[in-house]
Design an enzyme around this catalytic site. Structure first.
Site, mmCIF file in Angstrom:
data_model
loop_
_atom_site.group_PDB
_atom_site.id
_atom_site.type_symbol
_atom_site.label_atom_id
_atom_site.label_comp_id
_atom_site.label_asym_id
_atom_site.label_seq_id
_atom_site.Cartn_x
_atom_site.Cartn_y
_atom_site.Cartn_z
ATOM 1 N N GLY A 157 21.420 -37.220 -35.942
ATOM 2 C CA GLY A 157 20.092 -36.809 -35.499
ATOM 3 C C GLY A 157 19.045 -37.842 -35.845
ATOM 4 O O GLY A 157 18.649 -37.950 -37.006
ATOM 5 N N ARG A 160 12.319 -37.674 -35.917
ATOM 6 C CA ARG A 160 11.321 -38.206 -36.842
ATOM 7 C C ARG A 160 11.899 -38.418 -38.240
ATOM 8 O O ARG A 160 11.771 -39.473 -38.841
ATOM 9 C CB ARG A 160 10.121 -37.252 -36.920
ATOM 10 C CG ARG A 160 9.359 -37.061 -35.625
ATOM 11 C CD ARG A 160 8.294 -35.983 -35.796
ATOM 12 N NE ARG A 160 7.565 -35.702 -34.567
ATOM 13 C CZ ARG A 160 7.959 -34.845 -33.635
ATOM 14 N NH1 ARG A 160 9.100 -34.179 -33.806
ATOM 15 N NH2 ARG A 160 7.248 -34.646 -32.557
ATOM 16 N N ILE A 161 12.528 -37.353 -38.774
ATOM 17 C CA ILE A 161 13.031 -37.422 -40.149
ATOM 18 C C ILE A 161 14.254 -38.328 -40.224
ATOM 19 O O ILE A 161 14.409 -39.113 -41.169
ATOM 20 C CB ILE A 161 13.335 -36.012 -40.676
ATOM 21 C CG1 ILE A 161 12.038 -35.201 -40.773
ATOM 22 C CG2 ILE A 161 14.014 -36.071 -42.036
ATOM 23 C CD1 ILE A 161 12.246 -33.729 -41.067
ATOM 24 N N ASP A 180 23.385 -39.512 -32.044
ATOM 25 C CA ASP A 180 22.432 -38.577 -31.451
ATOM 26 C C ASP A 180 22.603 -38.652 -29.944
ATOM 27 O O ASP A 180 22.134 -39.604 -29.305
ATOM 28 C CB ASP A 180 20.996 -38.922 -31.850
ATOM 29 C CG ASP A 180 20.005 -37.831 -31.451
ATOM 30 O OD1 ASP A 180 20.236 -37.176 -30.408
ATOM 31 O OD2 ASP A 180 19.007 -37.636 -32.164
ATOM 32 N N LEU A 215 19.123 -26.651 -36.117
ATOM 33 C CA LEU A 215 20.188 -25.650 -36.049
ATOM 34 C C LEU A 215 20.044 -24.878 -34.749
ATOM 35 O O LEU A 215 19.015 -24.268 -34.478
ATOM 36 C CB LEU A 215 20.103 -24.691 -37.237
ATOM 37 C CG LEU A 215 21.125 -23.550 -37.230
ATOM 38 C CD1 LEU A 215 22.547 -24.083 -37.336
ATOM 39 C CD2 LEU A 215 20.836 -22.563 -38.356
ATOM 40 N N ARG A 242 19.416 -27.891 -41.955
ATOM 41 C CA ARG A 242 19.615 -26.447 -41.980
ATOM 42 C C ARG A 242 21.001 -26.157 -42.525
ATOM 43 O O ARG A 242 21.968 -26.853 -42.223
ATOM 44 C CB ARG A 242 19.456 -25.842 -40.572
ATOM 45 C CG ARG A 242 18.013 -25.668 -40.138
ATOM 46 C CD ARG A 242 17.310 -24.594 -40.959
ATOM 47 N NE ARG A 242 15.940 -24.350 -40.553
ATOM 48 C CZ ARG A 242 14.882 -24.950 -41.095
ATOM 49 N NH1 ARG A 242 15.045 -25.842 -42.050
ATOM 50 N NH2 ARG A 242 13.671 -24.642 -40.689
ATOM 51 N N ASP A 266 20.297 -29.577 -50.015
ATOM 52 C CA ASP A 266 19.015 -28.891 -50.215
ATOM 53 C C ASP A 266 19.026 -27.558 -49.498
ATOM 54 O O ASP A 266 18.276 -26.652 -49.850
ATOM 55 C CB ASP A 266 17.869 -29.751 -49.682
ATOM 56 C CG ASP A 266 16.508 -29.087 -49.886
ATOM 57 O OD1 ASP A 266 16.164 -28.810 -51.055
ATOM 58 O OD2 ASP A 266 15.817 -28.821 -48.890
ATOM 59 N N GLU A 271 21.863 -19.096 -47.769
ATOM 60 C CA GLU A 271 21.260 -19.470 -49.049
ATOM 61 C C GLU A 271 20.486 -18.305 -49.657
ATOM 62 O O GLU A 271 20.036 -17.422 -48.924
ATOM 63 C CB GLU A 271 20.357 -20.694 -48.872
ATOM 64 C CG GLU A 271 19.221 -20.520 -47.898
ATOM 65 C CD GLU A 271 18.558 -21.844 -47.525
ATOM 66 O OE1 GLU A 271 17.418 -21.783 -47.031
ATOM 67 O OE2 GLU A 271 19.151 -22.921 -47.700
ATOM 68 N N HIS A 289 16.029 -25.630 -51.104
ATOM 69 C CA HIS A 289 15.363 -25.689 -49.803
ATOM 70 C C HIS A 289 13.930 -26.206 -50.010
ATOM 71 O O HIS A 289 12.956 -25.647 -49.485
ATOM 72 C CB HIS A 289 15.360 -24.319 -49.127
ATOM 73 C CG HIS A 289 15.132 -24.385 -47.637
ATOM 74 N ND1 HIS A 289 15.760 -23.570 -46.740
ATOM 75 C CD2 HIS A 289 14.338 -25.198 -46.885
ATOM 76 C CE1 HIS A 289 15.369 -23.841 -45.513
ATOM 77 N NE2 HIS A 289 14.483 -24.836 -45.581
ATOM 78 N N PHE A 292 11.137 -30.362 -48.060
ATOM 79 C CA PHE A 292 9.858 -30.472 -47.348
ATOM 80 C C PHE A 292 8.661 -30.435 -48.280
ATOM 81 O O PHE A 292 7.540 -30.775 -47.881
ATOM 82 C CB PHE A 292 9.731 -29.313 -46.357
ATOM 83 C CG PHE A 292 9.425 -27.991 -47.028
ATOM 84 C CD1 PHE A 292 8.118 -27.546 -47.168
ATOM 85 C CD2 PHE A 292 10.432 -27.215 -47.570
ATOM 86 C CE1 PHE A 292 7.833 -26.343 -47.800
ATOM 87 C CE2 PHE A 292 10.165 -26.012 -48.198
ATOM 88 C CZ PHE A 292 8.864 -25.572 -48.313
#
Length: 327
Positions: A157, A160-161, A180, A215, A242, A266, A271, A289, A292
């Site tokens: 993927g 942006r991130i 991707d 996800l 995710r 994370d 979860e 989690h 961010f």
């Protein structure tokens, strides 16, 4: 005409906003009345919330078709965050309600967190910390300590991130590859990294696998028993996207069986971790989690959500619509 109403829905188990909704009130001002309600599920939605003209909803608070059916005046549901899998976007579209997200907040934080997990694994920071605190050491984890410039960092993927993570990994000396299928040709040249045409091709090369895809039905269990078996037993897996992108039972079994050198998660399916056995998986680093999260990112996220909600009650064009509703 009565004043518009913007409802903020926070999660009872772990509220993320503040009781006074300070940031949102600074953006919205007197243009709308703001309420904040704590809910565990959408069965807890009050009649007041169901009358709102716009809803801001925090992560982990699911909004299903049943909950959306109760909304009477809502023009927009704004997910406070990048992911929107907690909202039934199809049900909202059928009701003519736009679902919006905040895709551009926290990019730096999540990329930094992914790299931090990768570095902690490649340099075995936590085992070394535990050994040093025993007041002596033999450096038992020497076989897992790796030179970054000898490793391939694989990214799934390149949004942006993913792009931010790729640039950080590249700067640290990793050879960076990505997969991707939705990016046009040339994305690899723009960033200066190598493209893999299939996930299997990437998995065969990756010493670090870092996930940065949304996800959805296509990516749920994208990494399961078969995919983990394609990784080298010396590889590390990092997930800041995710949880259900990775099948939990598969990755925990791989750690217990020694078929994977370590994982930095994370996020994790269903979860948080549900048992002592899950938490005790060898060479697992788990965080809450929280990739961010920073003071700055939460201000940015909440400000953007409030701006979209304000546009919704003013009948202005909306940003970041993810379900195709353009009302």
């Amino acid at each position: 005409m009565s004043q518009p109403h913007i409802a903020i829905i926070d999660w009872t188990t772990s509220p993320q906003g503040d009781p006074d909704s300070t940031i949102e009130r600074e953006i919205i001002g007197s243009a709308a009345r703001i309420s904040r309600t704590l809910c565990e599920t959408d069965a807890d939605l009050t009649d007041e919330v169901c009358e709102a003209n716009a809803i801001i909803i925090w992560h982990n608070m699911p909004l299903t078709a049943k909950g959306i059916a109760r909304l009477k005046n809502c023009r927009a549901i704004i997910r406070n965050g990048v992911g929107f899998d907690s909202v039934d976007v199809n049900a909202a579209r059928e009701r003519g309600i736009a679902v919006c997200n905040v895709p551009d907040y926290g990019t730096e934080e999540v990329a930094d967190h992914a790299i931090a997990l990768a570095m902690a694994l490649c340099r075995q920071i936590l085992p070394l910390d535990a050994e040093a605190k025993q007041l002596g050491w033999n450096i038992r984890v020497t076989p897992k300590l790796r030179r970054l410039s000898a490793l391939t960092f694989g990214i799934v993927g390149l949004g942006r991130i993913g792009t931010a993570t790729a640039l950080r990994a590249k700067a640290l000396g990793f050879r960076v590859v990505f997969h991707d299928p939705y990016l046009p040709n040339g994305a690899d040249k723009a960033v200066g990294i190598t493209r893999c045409r299939s996930l299997d091709e990437l998995l065969a090369q990756a010493d670090v696998l870092s996930l940065h895809c949304p996800l959805n039905e296509e990516t749920r269990y994208l990494i399961s028993e078969r995919e983990l078996a394609l990784l080298k037993p010396t590889s590390f897996v990092v997930n800041t996207a995710r949880g259900a992108i990775i099948k939990k039972t598969a990755i925990l079994a791989a750690l217990y069986d020694g078929r994977l050198a370590g994982a930095g998660l994370d996020v994790i399916e269903d979860e948080p971790l549900r048992s002592e056995e899950e938490a005790a998986a060898p060479n697992l680093i788990a965080t809450c989690h929280a990739a961010f999260c920073s003071v700055e990112s939460k201000i940015e996220m909440r400000s953007t959500s409030a701006r979209i909600a304000l546009a919704a009650v003013r009948n202005e064009p909306l940003e970041n619509i993810v379900n195709g509703v353009r009302s």
